[in-house]
Design a protein around this motif. Structure first.
Motif, PDB file in Angstrom:
ATOM      1  N   TYR A   1      70.450  78.141  83.315  1.00 34.07           N
ATOM      2  CA  TYR A   1      71.246  78.482  82.140  1.00 34.07           C
ATOM      3  C   TYR A   1      70.822  77.694  80.898  1.00 34.07           C
ATOM      4  O   TYR A   1      71.301  77.949  79.804  1.00 34.07           O
ATOM      5  N   GLU A   2      69.910  76.755  81.073  1.00 33.71           N
ATOM      6  CA  GLU A   2      69.397  75.974  79.943  1.00 33.71           C
ATOM      7  C   GLU A   2      68.281  76.688  79.199  1.00 33.71           C
ATOM      8  O   GLU A   2      67.867  76.235  78.140  1.00 33.71           O
TER       9      GLU A   2
ATOM     10  N   ILE B   1      72.190  87.546  69.542  1.00 35.38           N
ATOM     11  CA  ILE B   1      71.624  86.483  70.374  1.00 35.38           C
ATOM     12  C   ILE B   1      70.267  86.907  70.919  1.00 35.38           C
ATOM     13  O   ILE B   1      69.287  86.139  70.857  1.00 35.38           O
TER      14      ILE B   1
ATOM     15  N   GLU C   1      75.597  83.871  79.573  1.00 36.36           N
ATOM     16  CA  GLU C   1      76.391  82.639  79.584  1.00 36.36           C
ATOM     17  C   GLU C   1      76.554  82.090  78.162  1.00 36.36           C
ATOM     18  O   GLU C   1      77.644  81.681  77.762  1.00 36.36           O
ATOM     19  N   TYR C   2      75.486  82.101  77.399  1.00 38.47           N
ATOM     20  CA  TYR C   2      75.544  81.650  76.004  1.00 38.47           C
ATOM     21  C   TYR C   2      76.501  82.543  75.205  1.00 38.47           C
ATOM     22  O   TYR C   2      77.314  82.061  74.422  1.00 38.47           O
ATOM     23  N   TRP C   3      76.400  83.842  75.412  1.00 40.14           N
ATOM     24  CA  TRP C   3      77.250  84.817  74.706  1.00 40.14           C
ATOM     25  C   TRP C   3      78.728  84.559  74.973  1.00 40.14           C
ATOM     26  O   TRP C   3      79.552  84.596  74.058  1.00 40.14           O
TER      27      TRP C   3
ATOM     28  N   LEU D   1      67.070  80.296  77.640  1.00 41.45           N
ATOM     29  CA  LEU D   1      67.400  81.676  77.267  1.00 41.45           C
ATOM     30  C   LEU D   1      66.170  82.564  77.208  1.00 41.45           C
ATOM     31  O   LEU D   1      66.251  83.776  77.440  1.00 41.45           O
TER      32      LEU D   1
ATOM     33  N   GLU E   1      80.158  81.814  75.587  1.00 38.33           N
ATOM     34  CA  GLU E   1      80.610  80.553  75.002  1.00 38.33           C
ATOM     35  C   GLU E   1      80.505  80.481  73.485  1.00 38.33           C
ATOM     36  O   GLU E   1      80.893  79.469  72.898  1.00 38.33           O
ATOM     37  N   HIS E   2      79.967  81.522  72.840  1.00 37.45           N
ATOM     38  CA  HIS E   2      79.760  81.469  71.397  1.00 37.45           C
ATOM     39  C   HIS E   2      80.315  82.715  70.713  1.00 37.45           C
ATOM     40  O   HIS E   2      80.526  83.744  71.349  1.00 37.45           O
TER      41      HIS E   2
END
Length: 138
Positions: A62-63, A110, A98-100, A65, A102-103
């Motif tokens: 997950y680190e 993205i 996962e980024y989506w 993208l 949280e943001h």
């Protein structure tokens, strides 16, 4: 009678959905920019593989993208070398999702950002170079 939730018939975006988002992002770039990327393959995968994570000293998929693999233009990508694989950009679906989550950004924004960032590596820009460019653009 109460109407159904708008989420009852929606699924998480698939690899095919991501491929479409990546292609739309690429197609939306200026022609001069796209023409310099003719030799770059763009692929969507669920996650970066363990060898990639290990080579970058990352513990979690997950680190990461996205990833550019190859020889950037500034490093001589235009010179043909025996056995050289085509330049490749990877978009990692699970990490982007996962980024989506949280943001406060849209998924297409993205994907576009990650794609442009990885194309920047194709042009030979470092992460620091791109951060400077983004900061100056803000």
């Amino acid at each position: 009678m109460e109407s159904a939730s708008p989420w009852t018939d929606r699924l998480s975006p698939s690899l095919e959905d991501f491929e479409r988002l990546g292609q739309e992002a690429f197609d939306g770039l200026p022609e001069a920019f796209r023409s310099l990327c003719d030799d770059v393959q763009i692929t969507v995968a669920e996650n970066a593989d363990k060898d990639v994570l290990k080579s970058l000293d990352l513990k979690s998929p997950y680190e990461l993208l996205g990833l550019f693999q190859g020889i950037g233009m500034a490093q001589g990508a235009t010179e043909i070398r025996t056995g050289q694989m085509p330049n490749h950009i990877w978009l990692y679906r699970r990490a982007i999702l996962e980024y989506w989550i949280e943001h406060e950004e849209t998924l297409d924004t993205i994907v576009r950002h990650v794609l442009i960032h990885e194309i920047g590596h194709h042009f030979g820009l470092s992460d620091d170079d791109m951060e400077t460019i983004e900061a100056e653009a803000d």
